[in-house]
Design a protein around this motif. Structure first.
Motif, mmCIF file in Angstrom:
data_model
loop_
_atom_site.group_PDB
_atom_site.id
_atom_site.type_symbol
_atom_site.label_atom_id
_atom_site.label_comp_id
_atom_site.label_asym_id
_atom_site.label_seq_id
_atom_site.Cartn_x
_atom_site.Cartn_y
_atom_site.Cartn_z
ATOM 1 N N UNK A 171 19.127 -93.483 47.586
ATOM 2 C CA UNK A 171 17.851 -93.548 48.290
ATOM 3 C C UNK A 171 17.541 -92.209 48.942
ATOM 4 N N UNK A 172 16.313 -91.743 48.748
ATOM 5 C CA UNK A 172 15.876 -90.454 49.281
ATOM 6 C C UNK A 172 14.537 -90.663 49.981
ATOM 7 N N UNK A 173 14.464 -90.475 51.282
ATOM 8 C CA UNK A 173 13.176 -90.628 51.967
ATOM 9 C C UNK A 173 12.204 -89.519 51.576
ATOM 10 N N UNK A 174 10.941 -89.859 51.438
ATOM 11 C CA UNK A 174 9.924 -88.820 51.254
ATOM 12 C C UNK A 174 9.976 -87.875 52.449
ATOM 13 N N UNK A 175 9.850 -86.594 52.181
ATOM 14 C CA UNK A 175 9.971 -85.594 53.232
ATOM 15 C C UNK A 175 11.378 -85.089 53.451
ATOM 16 N N UNK A 176 12.353 -85.675 52.750
ATOM 17 C CA UNK A 176 13.747 -85.282 52.930
ATOM 18 C C UNK A 176 14.000 -83.869 52.410
ATOM 19 N N UNK A 197 20.087 -68.576 46.928
ATOM 20 C CA UNK A 197 21.315 -69.295 46.554
ATOM 21 C C UNK A 197 22.262 -68.473 45.696
ATOM 22 N N UNK A 198 21.905 -67.248 45.322
ATOM 23 C CA UNK A 198 22.820 -66.436 44.524
ATOM 24 C C UNK A 198 24.084 -66.144 45.331
ATOM 25 N N UNK A 199 25.227 -66.299 44.680
ATOM 26 C CA UNK A 199 26.554 -66.089 45.264
ATOM 27 C C UNK A 199 26.917 -67.131 46.322
ATOM 28 N N UNK A 200 26.209 -68.260 46.305
ATOM 29 C CA UNK A 200 26.529 -69.373 47.186
ATOM 30 C C UNK A 200 27.159 -70.514 46.380
ATOM 31 N N UNK A 201 27.711 -71.483 47.093
ATOM 32 C CA UNK A 201 28.285 -72.670 46.457
ATOM 33 C C UNK A 201 27.345 -73.876 46.574
ATOM 34 N N UNK A 202 26.133 -73.634 47.021
ATOM 35 C CA UNK A 202 25.093 -74.655 47.062
ATOM 36 C C UNK A 202 23.804 -74.039 46.537
ATOM 37 N N UNK A 203 22.942 -74.879 46.009
ATOM 38 C CA UNK A 203 21.634 -74.411 45.578
ATOM 39 C C UNK A 203 20.667 -74.404 46.750
ATOM 40 N N UNK A 204 19.589 -73.661 46.590
ATOM 41 C CA UNK A 204 18.591 -73.558 47.651
ATOM 42 C C UNK A 204 17.962 -74.917 47.940
ATOM 43 N N UNK A 205 17.537 -75.109 49.173
ATOM 44 C CA UNK A 205 16.930 -76.375 49.582
ATOM 45 C C UNK A 205 15.566 -76.596 48.930
ATOM 46 N N UNK A 206 15.241 -77.866 48.782
ATOM 47 C CA UNK A 206 13.887 -78.282 48.398
ATOM 48 C C UNK A 206 13.506 -79.457 49.290
ATOM 49 N N UNK A 207 12.213 -79.744 49.355
ATOM 50 C CA UNK A 207 11.708 -80.872 50.146
ATOM 51 C C UNK A 207 10.986 -81.849 49.230
ATOM 52 N N UNK A 208 11.322 -83.117 49.342
ATOM 53 C CA UNK A 208 10.565 -84.151 48.621
ATOM 54 C C UNK A 208 9.201 -84.248 49.298
ATOM 55 N N UNK A 209 8.114 -83.945 48.581
ATOM 56 C CA UNK A 209 6.794 -83.981 49.236
ATOM 57 C C UNK A 209 6.526 -85.332 49.895
ATOM 58 N N UNK A 210 5.985 -85.284 51.117
ATOM 59 C CA UNK A 210 5.732 -86.513 51.872
ATOM 60 C C UNK A 210 4.762 -87.442 51.162
ATOM 61 N N UNK A 211 3.889 -86.875 50.324
ATOM 62 C CA UNK A 211 2.884 -87.686 49.631
ATOM 63 C C UNK A 211 3.402 -88.325 48.342
ATOM 64 N N UNK A 212 4.664 -88.099 48.011
ATOM 65 C CA UNK A 212 5.218 -88.676 46.785
ATOM 66 C C UNK A 212 5.224 -90.202 46.869
ATOM 67 N N UNK A 213 4.659 -90.893 45.884
ATOM 68 C CA UNK A 213 4.642 -92.365 45.937
ATOM 69 C C UNK A 213 6.051 -92.959 45.904
ATOM 70 N N UNK A 214 6.213 -94.096 46.545
ATOM 71 C CA UNK A 214 7.495 -94.801 46.520
ATOM 72 C C UNK A 214 7.856 -95.187 45.087
#
Length: 230
Positions: free
Chosen positions: A70-75, A134-151
């Motif tokens: 489960x991923x909340x919109x805006x996460x 994220x280059x030379x990191x062990x995680x990828x860059x962050x992204x945001x689930x758009x708040x307007x994304x339908x359930x």
């Protein structure tokens, strides 16, 4: 001696490659590797996809995951990498909504269903070197689930496009993963443009066939559709 050198080179090449077995949502990661993220064909070899028209460009998976997260919109989301993401290139995130009556646990993501929610471009650091988020990191860059994304249930797709050998056709390497998710608390937006994978990329797209040695950082255009931010 030459045989040993060959083995060392091969081992180094594998160490320089990576997979993304865990999604992190608002700081909380999946319970285990490949828990809701579909296990990719390169889980052992770590080899990327080199043909942008290959069916593997969609999810590169060899099996579905057992769970849906489960991923909340805006996460805020990102992925954990098995190795340091040392190859230069953009990171991109896509979503595809599962059709009514189907499940993210087994839907294949075919058709014009994918929309982009995040991309990255290079910058010049204090040493006047081109660098990528994220280059030379062990995680990828962050992204945001758009708040307007339908359930609903979705496939979430991430890719990091390694461009260190991209000056020749099929030289770019795509490292990617797809996670089975359920978005909650969303809105009534209309995501788009919608594209198919494969289909959205061509091997000679300027964001795929590119010479980093001659490229101006501010001229780089990542492949695929425009980002939908809601």
């Amino acid at each position: 001696m030459q045989f040993l050198i060959g083995l060392l080179v091969a081992a180094t090449a594998v160490q320089a490659h990576y997979t993304f077995p865990r999604l992190v949502v608002n700081g909380e990661s999946e319970q285990a590797d490949w828990w809701a993220t579909r296990k990719t064909k390169n889980a052992d070899s770590k080899q990327g996809v080199e043909n942008a028209a290959s069916p593997d460009i969609r999810c590169y998976s060899n099996q579905n995951a057992a769970n849906i997260i489960t991923v909340p919109a805006g996460a805020t989301i990102h992925y954990i990498s098995t190795q340091q993401v040392n190859h230069p290139g953009p990171t991109q995130y896509y979503l595809a909504k599962v059709p009514e009556g189907q499940s993210a646990s087994n839907w294949d993501g075919s058709g014009n269903v994918w929309f982009k929610i995040k991309t990255t471009t290079p910058t010049i650091d204090s040493n006047k070197q081109v660098t990528w988020p994220s280059q030379n990191e062990y995680v990828l860059t962050n992204a945001t689930i758009p708040a307007a994304t339908p359930d609903g249930e979705y496939l979430l797709r991430v890719e990091q496009i390694a461009l260190h050998l991209a000056n020749v056709p099929n030289g770019a390497q795509f490292y990617l993963a797809c996670t089975q998710i359920k978005i909650t608390g969303g809105g009534n937006g209309t995501p788009g443009p919608l594209v198919a994978l494969p289909g959205a990329y061509k091997s000679d797209d300027p964001g795929i066939l590119v010479n980093l040695g001659t490229m101006k950082p501010d001229s780089y255009v990542p492949p695929g559709p425009a980002v939908w931010s809601g």
